[in-house]
Design a protein around this motif. Structure first.
Motif, PDB file in Angstrom:
ATOM      1  N   ILE A 165      40.801  40.400   7.505  1.00 54.12           N
ATOM      2  CA  ILE A 165      40.127  41.582   8.057  1.00 54.12           C
ATOM      3  C   ILE A 165      40.560  41.731   9.514  1.00 54.12           C
ATOM      4  O   ILE A 165      40.430  40.797  10.307  1.00 54.12           O
ATOM      5  CB  ILE A 165      38.588  41.460   7.944  1.00 54.12           C
ATOM      6  N   LEU A 166      41.106  42.907   9.836  1.00 56.89           N
ATOM      7  CA  LEU A 166      41.590  43.201  11.185  1.00 56.89           C
ATOM      8  C   LEU A 166      40.740  44.327  11.768  1.00 56.89           C
ATOM      9  O   LEU A 166      40.296  45.208  11.030  1.00 56.89           O
ATOM     10  CB  LEU A 166      43.048  43.669  11.141  1.00 56.89           C
ATOM     11  N   ALA A 167      40.533  44.320  13.082  1.00 51.80           N
ATOM     12  CA  ALA A 167      39.841  45.446  13.715  1.00 51.80           C
ATOM     13  C   ALA A 167      40.479  45.748  15.069  1.00 51.80           C
ATOM     14  O   ALA A 167      40.696  44.845  15.885  1.00 51.80           O
ATOM     15  CB  ALA A 167      38.350  45.156  13.873  1.00 51.80           C
ATOM     16  N   GLY A 213      42.357  44.898  22.312  1.00 52.66           N
ATOM     17  CA  GLY A 213      42.478  43.724  21.456  1.00 52.66           C
ATOM     18  C   GLY A 213      42.448  44.074  19.984  1.00 52.66           C
ATOM     19  O   GLY A 213      41.903  45.102  19.578  1.00 52.66           O
ATOM     20  N   LEU A 214      43.069  43.203  19.194  1.00 53.61           N
ATOM     21  CA  LEU A 214      43.029  43.292  17.737  1.00 53.61           C
ATOM     22  C   LEU A 214      42.347  42.024  17.230  1.00 53.61           C
ATOM     23  O   LEU A 214      42.835  40.917  17.501  1.00 53.61           O
ATOM     24  CB  LEU A 214      44.452  43.374  17.171  1.00 53.61           C
ATOM     25  N   SER A 215      41.236  42.184  16.514  1.00 53.08           N
ATOM     26  CA  SER A 215      40.610  40.983  15.950  1.00 53.08           C
ATOM     27  C   SER A 215      41.261  40.665  14.614  1.00 53.08           C
ATOM     28  O   SER A 215      41.666  41.558  13.861  1.00 53.08           O
ATOM     29  CB  SER A 215      39.101  41.167  15.782  1.00 53.08           C
ATOM     30  N   ILE A 216      41.388  39.364  14.347  1.00 56.97           N
ATOM     31  CA  ILE A 216      42.000  38.871  13.117  1.00 56.97           C
ATOM     32  C   ILE A 216      41.018  37.877  12.503  1.00 56.97           C
ATOM     33  O   ILE A 216      40.634  36.908  13.161  1.00 56.97           O
ATOM     34  CB  ILE A 216      43.341  38.155  13.414  1.00 56.97           C
ATOM     35  N   SER A 217      40.610  38.116  11.266  1.00 55.08           N
ATOM     36  CA  SER A 217      39.684  37.213  10.580  1.00 55.08           C
ATOM     37  C   SER A 217      40.224  36.876   9.204  1.00 55.08           C
ATOM     38  O   SER A 217      40.772  37.756   8.520  1.00 55.08           O
ATOM     39  CB  SER A 217      38.310  37.878  10.388  1.00 55.08           C
TER      40      SER A 217
END
Ligand code: SAH
Ligand code: DHB
Ligand code: MG
Length: 220
Positions: A165-167, A213-217
């Motif tokens: 999941i990216l945001a 920023g890009l979150s990476i989960s």
């Protein structure tokens, strides 16, 4: 050692783009048409698009869900990462944006792999859950920032163990100390991915004129 300043960050971004993101007629014409149609220029940068593409390939994603289509720029990067039988579903509130995206995706040669669903993302996500849609391998959240927590919680019902999941835009509004509902939405999202028992996460700083920023989960 250089001091870390904006000029250096922008030169680094340009250097990487020159080396690794060759000019692409389909993508640049799509951005021109989006601008001509009056869409806001808030697509991901070329380098971030390439990053999304690489993450999708590394994850071997064959089913991708995008929340926030705009003119289909990030959609094109993600769709080009799909294997021949892959599929991408992208959710967009504004019919006008979806119309521009549809033309851009056709020109980029990925329209056959992409389905655009028009409407509020929360309703579209609930419909996907009710339809018992097979799990998505990768989700990219990039719509209204107030909705991020809800989109995360609904997305978690549409993924499997190992999905990504990216945001987008998960740093700037928080770092700016912006008092808006958007900033609070991002802050709540970041705290949720940090604490969630099913997620292992990080936020990667992204340079795009300014720092964001890009979150990476990854889903456990
Ligand atoms: N991912 C795109 C940029 C998306 S901009 C790219 O990088 O190329 C955010 C988009 O989310 C806009 O098109 C906006 O209309 C859409 N949006 C805003 N609120 C929404 C909602 N509630 N549901 C679905 N889409 C929404
Ligand atoms: C903005 C940038 C984005 O990537 C986005 O998804 C929404 C807004 C902005 O710069 O305002
Ligand atoms: Mg964004």
């Amino acid at each position: 050692m250089h001091d870390f300043d904006k000029g250096l960050a922008m030169r680094a971004d340009a250097y990487v783009e020159d080396l690794f993101v060759p000019p692409d007629e389909g993508l640049s014409r799509g951005l021109e048409d989006a601008e001509a149609a009056g869409l806001p220029p808030i697509n991901v940068s070329p380098n971030e698009g390439k990053l999304l593409h690489l993450i999708a390939r590394i994850a071997r994603a064959s089913r991708v869900l995008e929340i926030g289509t705009l003119g289909g720029y990030s959609t094109t990067w993600l769709a080009r990462a799909l294997p021949p039988q892959g599929r991408l579903v992208t959710l967009e509130l504004e019919p006008r944006h979806a119309e521009v995206a549809r033309a851009n995706l056709a020109r980029a040669g990925v329209a056959d792999r992409v389905e655009i669903r028009i409407g509020p993302a929360s309703a579209s996500l609930r419909a996907l859950i009710e339809q018992h849609e097979p799990p998505f391998d990768l989700v990219f959240i990039d719509a209204d920032k107030e909705g991020y927590v809800e989109y995360l919680d609904l997305s978690l019902r549409l993924v499997r163990r190992g999905s990504v999941i990216l945001a987008d835009n998960t740093l700037r509004r928080v770092l700016d100390g912006d008092p808006s509902a958007d900033a609070r939405g991002i802050e709540a999202f970041n705290e949720r991915i940090a604490a969630h028992p099913r997620l292992d996460s990080l936020i990667l700083p992204i340079i795009r004129g300014h720092l964001d920023g890009l979150s990476i989960s990854i889903v456990a």
